[in-house]
Design a protein around this motif. Structure first.
Motif, PDB file in Angstrom:
ATOM      1  N   ILE A  42       0.837  -1.203   0.000  1.00 57.63           N
ATOM      2  CA  ILE A  42       0.000   0.000   0.000  1.00 57.63           C
ATOM      3  C   ILE A  42       0.872   1.252   0.000  1.00 57.63           C
ATOM      4  N   GLY A  43       1.944   1.225   0.786  1.00 61.52           N
ATOM      5  CA  GLY A  43       2.836   2.384   0.850  1.00 61.52           C
ATOM      6  C   GLY A  43       3.581   2.639  -0.438  1.00 61.52           C
ATOM      7  N   MET A  44       3.900   1.583  -1.176  1.00 64.52           N
ATOM      8  CA  MET A  44       4.675   1.746  -2.409  1.00 64.52           C
ATOM      9  C   MET A  44       3.807   2.001  -3.633  1.00 64.52           C
ATOM     10  N   ASN A  45       2.648   1.338  -3.692  1.00 65.56           N
ATOM     11  CA  ASN A  45       1.855   1.379  -4.922  1.00 65.56           C
ATOM     12  C   ASN A  45       0.482   2.032  -4.775  1.00 65.56           C
ATOM     13  N   TYR A  46       0.037   2.243  -3.558  1.00 61.49           N
ATOM     14  CA  TYR A  46      -1.268   2.854  -3.285  1.00 61.49           C
ATOM     15  C   TYR A  46      -2.439   2.029  -3.821  1.00 61.49           C
ATOM     16  N   ASN A  47      -2.207   0.727  -4.042  1.00 60.97           N
ATOM     17  CA  ASN A  47      -3.305  -0.162  -4.441  1.00 60.97           C
ATOM     18  C   ASN A  47      -3.943  -0.739  -3.176  1.00 60.97           C
ATOM     19  N   THR A  48      -4.612   0.131  -2.452  1.00 61.03           N
ATOM     20  CA  THR A  48      -5.142  -0.241  -1.140  1.00 61.03           C
ATOM     21  C   THR A  48      -6.180  -1.348  -1.227  1.00 61.03           C
ATOM     22  N   ASP A  49      -7.142  -1.199  -2.123  1.00 66.37           N
ATOM     23  CA  ASP A  49      -8.228  -2.181  -2.219  1.00 66.37           C
ATOM     24  C   ASP A  49      -7.694  -3.559  -2.572  1.00 66.37           C
ATOM     25  N   GLU A  50      -6.784  -3.597  -3.535  1.00 65.93           N
ATOM     26  CA  GLU A  50      -6.236  -4.883  -3.973  1.00 65.93           C
ATOM     27  C   GLU A  50      -5.432  -5.560  -2.856  1.00 65.93           C
ATOM     28  N   ALA A  51      -4.599  -4.771  -2.173  1.00 67.00           N
ATOM     29  CA  ALA A  51      -3.758  -5.331  -1.106  1.00 67.00           C
ATOM     30  C   ALA A  51      -4.612  -5.850   0.047  1.00 67.00           C
ATOM     31  N   LEU A  52      -5.634  -5.092   0.420  1.00 66.96           N
ATOM     32  CA  LEU A  52      -6.497  -5.519   1.515  1.00 66.96           C
ATOM     33  C   LEU A  52      -7.344  -6.725   1.133  1.00 66.96           C
ATOM     34  N   PHE A  53      -7.764  -6.766  -0.128  1.00 65.82           N
ATOM     35  CA  PHE A  53      -8.534  -7.922  -0.599  1.00 65.82           C
ATOM     36  C   PHE A  53      -7.701  -9.194  -0.486  1.00 65.82           C
ATOM     37  N   MET A  54      -6.439  -9.123  -0.881  1.00 64.29           N
ATOM     38  CA  MET A  54      -5.561 -10.294  -0.810  1.00 64.29           C
ATOM     39  C   MET A  54      -5.250 -10.658   0.645  1.00 64.29           C
ATOM     40  N   LEU A  55      -5.165  -9.661   1.508  1.00 64.07           N
ATOM     41  CA  LEU A  55      -4.944  -9.932   2.929  1.00 64.07           C
ATOM     42  C   LEU A  55      -6.116 -10.705   3.514  1.00 64.07           C
ATOM     43  N   VAL A  56      -7.327 -10.233   3.230  1.00 66.81           N
ATOM     44  CA  VAL A  56      -8.524 -10.921   3.731  1.00 66.81           C
ATOM     45  C   VAL A  56      -8.604 -12.333   3.170  1.00 66.81           C
TER      46      VAL A  56
END
Length: 241
Positions: A199-213
Motif C-alpha cells: 500500500i505504501g509503495m503502490n497505493y493499491n489499497t483495495d487490492e492489497a487488503l482484498f488479498m490480505l482478507v
C-alpha cells in the motif's frame, strides 16, 4: 492441501474478481508470490507459538489445580498480566525493551515468545475450566476403589478435562492466529507487513487488503471446519448426540 497450493489457485479467480469488484488483477497476480511467502511465515510462527502456548497453559493450569505453594501464585500473576496487556505491547517490550538490558531477540523469536506468552494464559484458563468441570464424585469413587492419585489424575481427571476443554482450545487457536496480524510491528514480513508495504509503495489499497482478507480466510476457514468436526466428535463420544 498446502497453503501454497491453495493460494496458487487464486490466479484462476482473477478475472471473476475483476468483474465483480473492479480490482486491478494484474497487480494482484504480480504480488501473489509475496502473499504466499508471507502466509507461510505467518502460519509457521502461529504453529510454534500455539504449541508453546499449550505447553505453558497446561503447566500453569496444573500448578493452580494442585495449588502448588508459591508456583500457584506466580502462575496466577502471570495469567492476569498476560490477559490484561495487549500482544502489541508485549511484542514492543520483547523487541525494543529487552535490548536495553542486553537481551536481543530476532523478529521471529519475539513473535513466537509473544504469542506463547499471550496464548499460555488463555490456554491455562481453558484447561482449568475443564479440570473444574470433572465431577468430584468420580474422584471419590476412584479413591474408594483404591486408585492412587496419579492413577486418578491420568485415567479419570485428565481425559475428561481435555475433552471438556476442546471447544475453548479451538476458539483460542483461532484467536491466536488472528493475533498474528500485529507481528508486523516487530519488522516480521508477515501478511500484514506485506500488505502495508505494498500500500505504501503502490497505493493499491483495495487490492492489497482484498488479498490480505483472502489469505486469512484461506488459513482460518479450514481450521475452523476441523475444529467444528473435532468438537462434534468429542460431544458425540460423551453424549451420543
Amino acid at each position: 492441501m498446502e497453503m501454497s497450493v491453495v493460494l496458487g489457485q487464486l490466479p484462476h479467480c482473477m478475472k471473476e474478481v475483476n468483474r465483480l469488484f473492479g480490482l486491478n488483477t494484474d497487480f494482484m497476480q504480480e504480488n501473489l508470490s509475496l502473499y504466499v511467502e508471507a502466509a507461510k511465515l505467518t502460519l509457521h510462527m502461529a504453529v510454534f507459538g500455539i504449541i508453546f502456548a499449550l505447553i505453558v497453559g497446561l503447566i500453569c493450569s496444573m500448578v493452580r489445580y494442585f495449588k502448588v505453594p508459591v508456583l500457584s501464585q506466580i502462575a496466577g500473576c502471570y495469567i492476569e498480566l498476560s490477559r490484561n496487556t495487549p500482544l502489541l505491547i508485549q511484542l514492543y517490550f520483547l523487541y525494543f525493551g529487552l535490548p536495553k538490558i542486553g537481551i536481543v531477540l530476532s523478529s521471529e523469536q519475539c513473535a513466537v515468545i509473544g504469542l506463547a506468552f499471550l496464548g499460555g494464559s488463555y490456554m491455562a484458563e481453558a484447561f482449568r475450566s475443564g479440570l473444574d468441570n470433572v465431577p468430584g464424585i468420580q474422584v471419590q469413587s476412584a479413591m474408594s476403589l483404591g486408585m492412587t492419585h496419579s492413577q486418578i489424575f491420568g485415567n479419570i481427571i485428565l481425559p475428561q478435562a481435555v475433552s471438556n476443554s476442546i471447544p475453548a482450545f479451538c476458539a483460542n487457536i483461532i484467536f491466536l492466529i488472528k493475533e498474528t496480524s500485529v507481528f508486523s510491528a516487530v519488522a516480521l514480513a508477515d501478511l500484514m507487513f506485506v500488505t502495508k508495504d505494498l500500500i505504501g509503495m503502490n497505493y493499491n489499497t483495495d487490492e492489497a487488503l482484498f488479498m490480505l482478507v483472502a489469505a486469512y480466510l484461506i488459513i482460518l476457514l479450514p481450521i475452523s471446519i476441523i475444529c467444528t468436526f473435532v468438537e462434534r466428535k468429542v460431544r458425540y463420544a460423551e453424549y451420543g448426540v
